[in-house]
Design a protein around this motif. Sequence first.
Motif, PDB file in Angstrom:
ATOM      1  N   SER A   7      -7.638  -9.312 -16.032  1.00  0.00           N
ATOM      2  CA  SER A   7      -6.278  -8.883 -16.379  1.00  0.00           C
ATOM      3  C   SER A   7      -5.293 -10.050 -16.480  1.00  0.00           C
ATOM      4  CB  SER A   7      -5.762  -7.881 -15.343  1.00  0.00           C
ATOM      5  OG  SER A   7      -5.644  -8.504 -14.067  1.00  0.00           O
ATOM      6  N   ASN A   8      -5.736 -11.266 -16.097  1.00  0.00           N
ATOM      7  CA  ASN A   8      -4.893 -12.453 -16.086  1.00  0.00           C
ATOM      8  C   ASN A   8      -3.668 -12.270 -15.182  1.00  0.00           C
ATOM      9  OD1 ASN A   8      -4.551 -15.152 -16.838  1.00  0.00           O
ATOM     10  ND2 ASN A   8      -3.038 -14.593 -18.389  1.00  0.00           N
ATOM     11  N   TYR A   9      -3.846 -11.544 -14.092  1.00  0.00           N
ATOM     12  CA  TYR A   9      -2.758 -11.275 -13.144  1.00  0.00           C
ATOM     13  C   TYR A   9      -2.805 -12.292 -12.007  1.00  0.00           C
ATOM     14  CZ  TYR A   9      -0.085  -8.859  -9.535  1.00  0.00           C
ATOM     15  OH  TYR A   9       0.824  -8.548  -8.559  1.00  0.00           O
ATOM     16  N   PHE A  10      -1.720 -13.040 -11.824  1.00  0.00           N
ATOM     17  CA  PHE A  10      -1.612 -14.010 -10.740  1.00  0.00           C
ATOM     18  C   PHE A  10      -0.935 -13.365  -9.542  1.00  0.00           C
ATOM     19  CE2 PHE A  10      -2.377 -16.794 -14.237  1.00  0.00           C
ATOM     20  CZ  PHE A  10      -2.973 -17.921 -13.682  1.00  0.00           C
ATOM     21  N   PHE A  11      -1.436 -13.665  -8.349  1.00  0.00           N
ATOM     22  CA  PHE A  11      -0.870 -13.132  -7.116  1.00  0.00           C
ATOM     23  C   PHE A  11      -1.131 -14.116  -5.984  1.00  0.00           C
ATOM     24  CE2 PHE A  11      -5.191 -11.642  -7.458  1.00  0.00           C
ATOM     25  CZ  PHE A  11      -5.702 -11.737  -6.176  1.00  0.00           C
ATOM     26  N   LEU A  12      -0.646 -13.798  -4.798  1.00  0.00           N
ATOM     27  CA  LEU A  12      -0.818 -14.644  -3.626  1.00  0.00           C
ATOM     28  C   LEU A  12      -1.717 -13.972  -2.603  1.00  0.00           C
ATOM     29  CD1 LEU A  12       2.888 -15.795  -3.226  1.00  0.00           C
ATOM     30  CD2 LEU A  12       1.008 -17.088  -4.227  1.00  0.00           C
ATOM     31  N   ALA A  13      -2.445 -14.800  -1.863  1.00  0.00           N
ATOM     32  CA  ALA A  13      -3.302 -14.294  -0.793  1.00  0.00           C
ATOM     33  C   ALA A  13      -3.143 -15.177   0.430  1.00  0.00           C
ATOM     34  CB  ALA A  13      -4.760 -14.276  -1.234  1.00  0.00           C
ATOM     35  N   GLU A  14      -3.053 -14.555   1.598  1.00  0.00           N
ATOM     36  CA  GLU A  14      -3.081 -15.285   2.858  1.00  0.00           C
ATOM     37  C   GLU A  14      -4.524 -15.317   3.327  1.00  0.00           C
ATOM     38  OE1 GLU A  14       1.230 -14.471   4.955  1.00  0.00           O
ATOM     39  OE2 GLU A  14      -0.515 -13.399   5.682  1.00  0.00           O
ATOM     40  N   ARG A  15      -5.028 -16.544   3.609  1.00  0.00           N
ATOM     41  CA  ARG A  15      -6.426 -16.695   3.984  1.00  0.00           C
ATOM     42  C   ARG A  15      -6.537 -17.579   5.205  1.00  0.00           C
ATOM     43  NH1 ARG A  15     -10.677 -20.246   2.570  1.00  0.00           N
ATOM     44  NH2 ARG A  15      -9.266 -21.477   1.265  1.00  0.00           N
ATOM     45  N   ASP A  16      -7.421 -17.196   6.130  1.00  0.00           N
ATOM     46  CA  ASP A  16      -7.710 -17.997   7.317  1.00  0.00           C
ATOM     47  C   ASP A  16      -8.721 -19.061   6.907  1.00  0.00           C
ATOM     48  OD1 ASP A  16      -8.818 -19.062   9.688  1.00  0.00           O
ATOM     49  OD2 ASP A  16      -8.285 -17.248  10.783  1.00  0.00           O
ATOM     50  N   LEU A  17      -8.356 -20.323   7.033  1.00  0.00           N
ATOM     51  CA  LEU A  17      -9.228 -21.406   6.595  1.00  0.00           C
ATOM     52  C   LEU A  17     -10.461 -21.574   7.477  1.00  0.00           C
ATOM     53  CD1 LEU A  17      -6.526 -24.073   5.692  1.00  0.00           C
ATOM     54  CD2 LEU A  17      -7.882 -22.685   4.125  1.00  0.00           C
ATOM     55  N   ALA A  18     -10.378 -21.178   8.736  1.00  0.00           N
ATOM     56  CA  ALA A  18     -11.520 -21.328   9.631  1.00  0.00           C
ATOM     57  C   ALA A  18     -12.583 -20.265   9.377  1.00  0.00           C
ATOM     58  CB  ALA A  18     -11.056 -21.279  11.087  1.00  0.00           C
ATOM     59  N   SER A  19     -12.176 -19.028   9.188  1.00  0.00           N
ATOM     60  CA  SER A  19     -13.133 -17.928   9.024  1.00  0.00           C
ATOM     61  C   SER A  19     -13.326 -17.512   7.564  1.00  0.00           C
ATOM     62  CB  SER A  19     -12.666 -16.710   9.821  1.00  0.00           C
ATOM     63  OG  SER A  19     -11.481 -16.180   9.253  1.00  0.00           O
ATOM     64  N   ASN A  20     -12.480 -18.006   6.670  1.00  0.00           N
ATOM     65  CA  ASN A  20     -12.475 -17.641   5.248  1.00  0.00           C
ATOM     66  C   ASN A  20     -12.101 -16.171   5.033  1.00  0.00           C
ATOM     67  OD1 ASN A  20     -12.653 -18.451   2.562  1.00  0.00           O
ATOM     68  ND2 ASN A  20     -14.729 -17.685   2.368  1.00  0.00           N
ATOM     69  N   GLU A  21     -11.523 -15.540   6.028  1.00  0.00           N
ATOM     70  CA  GLU A  21     -11.090 -14.140   5.922  1.00  0.00           C
ATOM     71  C   GLU A  21      -9.778 -14.065   5.143  1.00  0.00           C
ATOM     72  OE1 GLU A  21      -9.411 -10.516   8.716  1.00  0.00           O
ATOM     73  OE2 GLU A  21      -9.946 -12.425   9.609  1.00  0.00           O
ATOM     74  N   ILE A  22      -9.719 -13.148   4.197  1.00  0.00           N
ATOM     75  CA  ILE A  22      -8.478 -12.912   3.467  1.00  0.00           C
ATOM     76  C   ILE A  22      -7.689 -11.868   4.245  1.00  0.00           C
ATOM     77  CG2 ILE A  22      -7.477 -12.066   1.324  1.00  0.00           C
ATOM     78  CD1 ILE A  22      -9.958 -13.328  -0.058  1.00  0.00           C
ATOM     79  N   ILE A  23      -6.535 -12.271   4.720  1.00  0.00           N
ATOM     80  CA  ILE A  23      -5.724 -11.424   5.592  1.00  0.00           C
ATOM     81  C   ILE A  23      -4.957 -10.383   4.791  1.00  0.00           C
ATOM     82  CG2 ILE A  23      -3.813 -11.452   7.241  1.00  0.00           C
ATOM     83  CD1 ILE A  23      -4.851 -14.391   7.865  1.00  0.00           C
ATOM     84  N   ARG A  24      -4.332 -10.834   3.698  1.00  0.00           N
ATOM     85  CA  ARG A  24      -3.617  -9.892   2.838  1.00  0.00           C
ATOM     86  C   ARG A  24      -3.405 -10.524   1.477  1.00  0.00           C
ATOM     87  NH1 ARG A  24       2.531  -9.758   2.680  1.00  0.00           N
ATOM     88  NH2 ARG A  24       3.151 -11.855   3.206  1.00  0.00           N
ATOM     89  N   ALA A  79       3.566 -12.215  -6.129  1.00  0.00           N
ATOM     90  CA  ALA A  79       4.344 -13.437  -5.912  1.00  0.00           C
ATOM     91  C   ALA A  79       5.833 -13.154  -5.722  1.00  0.00           C
ATOM     92  CB  ALA A  79       4.149 -14.393  -7.074  1.00  0.00           C
ATOM     93  N   SER A  80       6.334 -12.059  -6.253  1.00  0.00           N
ATOM     94  CA  SER A  80       7.753 -11.728  -6.086  1.00  0.00           C
ATOM     95  C   SER A  80       8.096 -11.476  -4.624  1.00  0.00           C
ATOM     96  CB  SER A  80       8.134 -10.528  -6.931  1.00  0.00           C
ATOM     97  OG  SER A  80       7.454  -9.359  -6.498  1.00  0.00           O
ATOM     98  N   GLU A  81       7.130 -11.027  -3.825  1.00  0.00           N
ATOM     99  CA  GLU A  81       7.383 -10.828  -2.399  1.00  0.00           C
ATOM    100  C   GLU A  81       7.624 -12.143  -1.685  1.00  0.00           C
ATOM    101  OE1 GLU A  81       4.621  -8.231  -0.366  1.00  0.00           O
ATOM    102  OE2 GLU A  81       4.144  -7.270  -2.275  1.00  0.00           O
ATOM    103  N   GLN A  82       6.915 -13.191  -2.066  1.00  0.00           N
ATOM    104  CA  GLN A  82       7.106 -14.523  -1.489  1.00  0.00           C
ATOM    105  C   GLN A  82       8.473 -15.057  -1.879  1.00  0.00           C
ATOM    106  OE1 GLN A  82       5.146 -16.117   0.589  1.00  0.00           O
ATOM    107  NE2 GLN A  82       5.627 -18.257   0.428  1.00  0.00           N
ATOM    108  N   ARG A  83       8.861 -14.866  -3.131  1.00  0.00           N
ATOM    109  CA  ARG A  83      10.150 -15.345  -3.629  1.00  0.00           C
ATOM    110  C   ARG A  83      11.301 -14.624  -2.911  1.00  0.00           C
ATOM    111  NH1 ARG A  83       9.522 -14.187  -8.853  1.00  0.00           N
ATOM    112  NH2 ARG A  83      10.477 -12.181  -8.593  1.00  0.00           N
ATOM    113  N   ASP A  84      11.124 -13.337  -2.637  1.00  0.00           N
ATOM    114  CA  ASP A  84      12.169 -12.560  -1.986  1.00  0.00           C
ATOM    115  C   ASP A  84      12.398 -13.025  -0.550  1.00  0.00           C
ATOM    116  OD1 ASP A  84      12.423 -11.128  -4.302  1.00  0.00           O
ATOM    117  OD2 ASP A  84      11.263  -9.400  -3.585  1.00  0.00           O
TER     118      ASP A  84
END
Length: 88
Positions: free
Chosen positions: A60-77, A81-86
């Motif tokens: 879909s060519n949709y860009f978004f953001l993800a929070e990821r734990d670098l130690a476990s490689n778990e994607i938290i949420r 991107a508008s939520e980060q900007r807000d």
Amino acid sequence: MKLLTCPMNGPRNIDEFQSFGPVRARLDPDLTADADWSRHLFRAENRKGIVVEWWRHVPSNYFFLAERDLASNEIIRTFDASEQRDRA
């Protein structure tokens, strides 16, 4: 099969996604020396912890953001991107 939840398309196979690396702070205007500019572009921090990264759902060519734990490689949420900007 590892799933990643796209904010627009819902849970999908992680093979449908492409990572674009961490969200960076605004560029420091004092990076005028070539060595400083090179360090900013090519030196990655190798640390543990939570990082916010750019991801793209390729079909879909949709860009978004993800929070990821670098130690476990778990994607938290994942979130738009508008939520980060807000929050800024």
